[in-house]
Design a protein around this motif. Sequence first.
Motif, PDB file in Angstrom:
ATOM      1  N   ASP A 154       0.151   3.691  12.584  1.00  0.00           N
ATOM      2  CA  ASP A 154      -0.523   2.967  13.797  1.00  0.00           C
ATOM      3  C   ASP A 154      -0.684   4.192  14.729  1.00  0.00           C
ATOM      4  OD1 ASP A 154      -0.927   1.880  16.110  1.00  0.00           O
ATOM      5  OD2 ASP A 154       1.040   0.778  16.185  1.00  0.00           O
ATOM      6  N   PRO A 155      -2.209   4.322  14.946  1.00  0.00           N
ATOM      7  CA  PRO A 155      -2.463   5.774  15.729  1.00  0.00           C
ATOM      8  C   PRO A 155      -1.801   5.303  17.357  1.00  0.00           C
ATOM      9  CG  PRO A 155      -4.368   4.168  15.325  1.00  0.00           C
ATOM     10  CD  PRO A 155      -3.328   3.915  14.594  1.00  0.00           C
ATOM     11  N   HIS A 156      -1.271   4.266  17.582  1.00  0.00           N
ATOM     12  CA  HIS A 156      -0.769   4.031  18.794  1.00  0.00           C
ATOM     13  C   HIS A 156       0.663   3.715  18.966  1.00  0.00           C
ATOM     14  CE1 HIS A 156      -4.992   3.832  20.635  1.00  0.00           C
ATOM     15  NE2 HIS A 156      -5.254   3.069  19.402  1.00  0.00           N
ATOM     16  N   PHE A 157       1.083   4.298  17.891  1.00  0.00           N
ATOM     17  CA  PHE A 157       2.728   3.895  17.716  1.00  0.00           C
ATOM     18  C   PHE A 157       3.363   4.687  18.720  1.00  0.00           C
ATOM     19  CE2 PHE A 157       6.725   5.439  15.994  1.00  0.00           C
ATOM     20  CZ  PHE A 157       7.478   4.229  15.879  1.00  0.00           C
ATOM     21  N   THR A 158       4.337   4.199  19.160  1.00  0.00           N
ATOM     22  CA  THR A 158       5.381   4.768  20.233  1.00  0.00           C
ATOM     23  C   THR A 158       6.780   4.270  19.862  1.00  0.00           C
ATOM     24  OG1 THR A 158       4.009   4.313  22.157  1.00  0.00           O
ATOM     25  CG2 THR A 158       6.120   4.824  22.629  1.00  0.00           C
ATOM     26  N   PRO A 159       7.531   5.351  19.651  1.00  0.00           N
ATOM     27  CA  PRO A 159       8.999   4.963  19.214  1.00  0.00           C
ATOM     28  C   PRO A 159       9.961   4.348  20.378  1.00  0.00           C
ATOM     29  CG  PRO A 159       8.768   7.359  19.475  1.00  0.00           C
ATOM     30  CD  PRO A 159       7.438   6.582  20.068  1.00  0.00           C
ATOM     31  N   ALA A 160       9.446   3.397  21.001  1.00  0.00           N
ATOM     32  CA  ALA A 160      10.402   2.962  21.988  1.00  0.00           C
ATOM     33  C   ALA A 160       9.903   1.292  22.204  1.00  0.00           C
ATOM     34  CB  ALA A 160      10.079   3.508  23.258  1.00  0.00           C
ATOM     35  N   THR A 161      10.959   0.604  22.618  1.00  0.00           N
ATOM     36  CA  THR A 161      10.549  -0.705  22.914  1.00  0.00           C
ATOM     37  C   THR A 161      11.112  -0.911  24.315  1.00  0.00           C
ATOM     38  OG1 THR A 161      12.576  -1.480  21.781  1.00  0.00           O
ATOM     39  CG2 THR A 161      10.247  -1.853  20.471  1.00  0.00           C
ATOM     40  N   ALA A 162      10.776  -1.986  24.888  1.00  0.00           N
ATOM     41  CA  ALA A 162      11.324  -2.377  26.429  1.00  0.00           C
ATOM     42  C   ALA A 162      12.735  -2.656  26.306  1.00  0.00           C
ATOM     43  CB  ALA A 162      10.497  -3.490  26.861  1.00  0.00           C
ATOM     44  N   TYR A 163      13.231  -3.386  25.301  1.00  0.00           N
ATOM     45  CA  TYR A 163      14.497  -3.589  25.061  1.00  0.00           C
ATOM     46  C   TYR A 163      15.058  -3.068  24.034  1.00  0.00           C
ATOM     47  CZ  TYR A 163      12.959  -7.222  28.455  1.00  0.00           C
ATOM     48  OH  TYR A 163      12.328  -7.587  29.565  1.00  0.00           O
ATOM     49  N   THR A 164      16.514  -2.902  23.826  1.00  0.00           N
ATOM     50  CA  THR A 164      16.824  -1.967  22.700  1.00  0.00           C
ATOM     51  C   THR A 164      18.183  -2.986  22.051  1.00  0.00           C
ATOM     52  OG1 THR A 164      18.740  -1.180  24.164  1.00  0.00           O
ATOM     53  CG2 THR A 164      16.327   0.093  23.983  1.00  0.00           C
ATOM     54  N   GLU A 165      18.471  -2.445  20.931  1.00  0.00           N
ATOM     55  CA  GLU A 165      19.609  -3.222  20.194  1.00  0.00           C
ATOM     56  C   GLU A 165      20.788  -2.895  20.882  1.00  0.00           C
ATOM     57  OE1 GLU A 165      19.617  -1.985  16.099  1.00  0.00           O
ATOM     58  OE2 GLU A 165      17.600  -2.862  15.712  1.00  0.00           O
ATOM     59  N   SER A 166      21.918  -3.333  20.140  1.00  0.00           N
ATOM     60  CA  SER A 166      23.392  -3.325  20.897  1.00  0.00           C
ATOM     61  C   SER A 166      23.933  -1.774  21.023  1.00  0.00           C
ATOM     62  CB  SER A 166      24.332  -4.338  20.411  1.00  0.00           C
ATOM     63  OG  SER A 166      24.287  -3.942  18.986  1.00  0.00           O
ATOM     64  N   ASP A 167      23.027  -0.984  20.247  1.00  0.00           N
ATOM     65  CA  ASP A 167      23.907   0.433  20.039  1.00  0.00           C
ATOM     66  C   ASP A 167      22.679   1.427  20.898  1.00  0.00           C
ATOM     67  OD1 ASP A 167      21.398   0.525  18.366  1.00  0.00           O
ATOM     68  OD2 ASP A 167      22.487   1.148  16.797  1.00  0.00           O
ATOM     69  N   GLY A 168      21.805   0.799  21.663  1.00  0.00           N
ATOM     70  CA  GLY A 168      21.065   1.556  22.429  1.00  0.00           C
ATOM     71  C   GLY A 168      19.708   1.946  21.693  1.00  0.00           C
ATOM     72  N   ARG A 169      19.544   1.664  20.484  1.00  0.00           N
ATOM     73  CA  ARG A 169      18.392   2.191  19.817  1.00  0.00           C
ATOM     74  C   ARG A 169      17.103   1.034  20.021  1.00  0.00           C
ATOM     75  NH1 ARG A 169      19.573   3.550  13.557  1.00  0.00           N
ATOM     76  NH2 ARG A 169      20.524   1.395  13.754  1.00  0.00           N
ATOM     77  N   PRO A 170      15.873   1.634  19.973  1.00  0.00           N
ATOM     78  CA  PRO A 170      14.850   0.722  19.930  1.00  0.00           C
ATOM     79  C   PRO A 170      14.895  -0.203  18.799  1.00  0.00           C
ATOM     80  CG  PRO A 170      14.192   3.043  20.037  1.00  0.00           C
ATOM     81  CD  PRO A 170      15.577   3.129  19.777  1.00  0.00           C
ATOM     82  N   LEU A 171      14.112  -1.348  19.189  1.00  0.00           N
ATOM     83  CA  LEU A 171      14.146  -2.422  18.068  1.00  0.00           C
ATOM     84  C   LEU A 171      13.306  -1.861  16.928  1.00  0.00           C
ATOM     85  CD1 LEU A 171      13.472  -5.361  20.663  1.00  0.00           C
ATOM     86  CD2 LEU A 171      15.683  -4.398  19.694  1.00  0.00           C
ATOM     87  N   ASP A 172      13.567  -2.408  15.840  1.00  0.00           N
ATOM     88  CA  ASP A 172      12.917  -2.337  14.436  1.00  0.00           C
ATOM     89  C   ASP A 172      11.899  -3.409  14.330  1.00  0.00           C
ATOM     90  OD1 ASP A 172      12.035  -1.794  11.839  1.00  0.00           O
ATOM     91  OD2 ASP A 172      14.454  -1.344  11.251  1.00  0.00           O
ATOM     92  N   ALA A 173      10.652  -3.018  14.615  1.00  0.00           N
ATOM     93  CA  ALA A 173       9.496  -3.864  14.243  1.00  0.00           C
ATOM     94  C   ALA A 173       9.448  -4.532  12.814  1.00  0.00           C
ATOM     95  CB  ALA A 173       8.275  -3.499  14.955  1.00  0.00           C
ATOM     96  N   GLU A 174       9.763  -3.500  12.049  1.00  0.00           N
ATOM     97  CA  GLU A 174       9.565  -3.999  10.590  1.00  0.00           C
ATOM     98  C   GLU A 174      10.599  -5.024  10.137  1.00  0.00           C
ATOM     99  OE1 GLU A 174       9.764  -0.693   7.980  1.00  0.00           O
ATOM    100  OE2 GLU A 174       8.348   0.703   9.050  1.00  0.00           O
ATOM    101  N   ARG A 175      11.859  -5.038  10.674  1.00  0.00           N
ATOM    102  CA  ARG A 175      12.824  -6.061  10.368  1.00  0.00           C
ATOM    103  C   ARG A 175      13.113  -7.162  11.306  1.00  0.00           C
ATOM    104  NH1 ARG A 175      13.820  -1.077   8.223  1.00  0.00           N
ATOM    105  NH2 ARG A 175      14.576  -1.129   6.146  1.00  0.00           N
ATOM    106  N   LEU A 176      12.809  -6.817  12.665  1.00  0.00           N
ATOM    107  CA  LEU A 176      13.145  -8.020  13.763  1.00  0.00           C
ATOM    108  C   LEU A 176      11.911  -8.752  13.919  1.00  0.00           C
ATOM    109  CD1 LEU A 176      15.413  -9.193  15.705  1.00  0.00           C
ATOM    110  CD2 LEU A 176      14.720  -7.305  17.148  1.00  0.00           C
ATOM    111  N   PRO A 177      11.844 -10.025  13.998  1.00  0.00           N
ATOM    112  CA  PRO A 177      11.005 -10.651  14.346  1.00  0.00           C
ATOM    113  C   PRO A 177      11.089 -10.820  16.044  1.00  0.00           C
ATOM    114  CG  PRO A 177      11.968 -11.957  12.635  1.00  0.00           C
ATOM    115  CD  PRO A 177      12.747 -10.768  13.059  1.00  0.00           C
ATOM    116  N   TYR A 178      10.045 -10.226  16.776  1.00  0.00           N
ATOM    117  CA  TYR A 178      10.134 -10.263  18.154  1.00  0.00           C
ATOM    118  C   TYR A 178       8.627 -10.674  18.868  1.00  0.00           C
ATOM    119  CZ  TYR A 178       8.625  -5.327  18.714  1.00  0.00           C
ATOM    120  OH  TYR A 178       8.033  -4.015  18.636  1.00  0.00           O
ATOM    121  N   VAL A 179       8.635 -11.194  20.059  1.00  0.00           N
ATOM    122  CA  VAL A 179       7.430 -11.210  20.761  1.00  0.00           C
ATOM    123  C   VAL A 179       7.319 -10.302  21.835  1.00  0.00           C
ATOM    124  CG1 VAL A 179       7.172 -13.772  19.936  1.00  0.00           C
ATOM    125  CG2 VAL A 179       8.571 -13.508  22.054  1.00  0.00           C
ATOM    126  N   VAL A 180       6.054 -10.071  22.451  1.00  0.00           N
ATOM    127  CA  VAL A 180       5.934  -9.270  23.595  1.00  0.00           C
ATOM    128  C   VAL A 180       5.311 -10.087  24.671  1.00  0.00           C
ATOM    129  CG1 VAL A 180       4.416  -7.556  24.488  1.00  0.00           C
ATOM    130  CG2 VAL A 180       5.166  -7.552  22.032  1.00  0.00           C
TER     131      VAL A 180
END
Length: 283
Positions: A154-180
């Motif tokens: 993904d040429p526009h990839f950013t290793p961050a999401t607006a919300y994070t997991e319980s351990d403070g890490r960014p969400l995992d788009a490959e495994r977590l179904p989420y909407v924007v």
Amino acid sequence: MRVQSLTLVAASAALLAPSTFPDAPPAPLPDPARILLPGTPDRAVPLRADRSGVRVGPLPHAPAARPAPSSRVRPDAGTGAGGERTGGDRPVRAAELLARVRDCDPVSRGRYRSDAGAPADIPVCGTRDAVYWKADLDVDCDGRPGDRCNGRTDPHFTPATAYTESDGRPLDAERLPYVVVPGPSDTWDPGEDDVRGGSLAALVHGDRVRYAVVGDVGPTDLIGEASYAAARSLGIPADPAGGGVASDVTYIVFKDTEVRPIEDTAAAGKAGERLARKFVDGG
């Protein structure tokens, strides 16, 4: 959709009256020309052919967690003491949800574009219990890098999401179904309708119903995006560079809900089915 921070251009349009969903679109909103990134000088950001801008994040954490009120989604929601399903054992069908959101009572004060340069013809509609919209699905691959979501795929990839997991890490788009959801603006502020990070959502495409959480924030004038995992669950091509679908995805976000921890997909699925059944039954 590649913006977590808010654009400087506030999206505005004529006030909407309740209507069959949707009717003739008004004039398109202006393209955002500049994006302000927190902690950096104002700079020009080129628009993509489909979505716009770049993402930064995550959003600041909310104050220390408080005990969840009864309206919050718990991992055991919708199950009995032994883990069995209780009530509404028949899965909610796509046709039932689509019938429930056939008409639109707008909660947004204007309309959104599906992509940069597209007509602004998508209202956010609402009921007492949910907000919803019908749009395309663009694939959000941002968050923790993996085999399918990274700077090479993904040429526009950013290793961050607006919300994070319980351990403070960014969400995992490959495994977590989420909407924007769009960033707050004069068009619509999701927070005013009790939509926040972790809010539970139902996605409908064709005859499929899948459940997700609100996991990222996008531009203030665009709508219609979900994670790699969400696209795959709906049978939509999930390639971040060329996947997605141009129309016919319905997003239903249930008000004043929150999956804790946000990455608990099992909790989202169980509670989603329960809330969807209540929604279609008019409860």
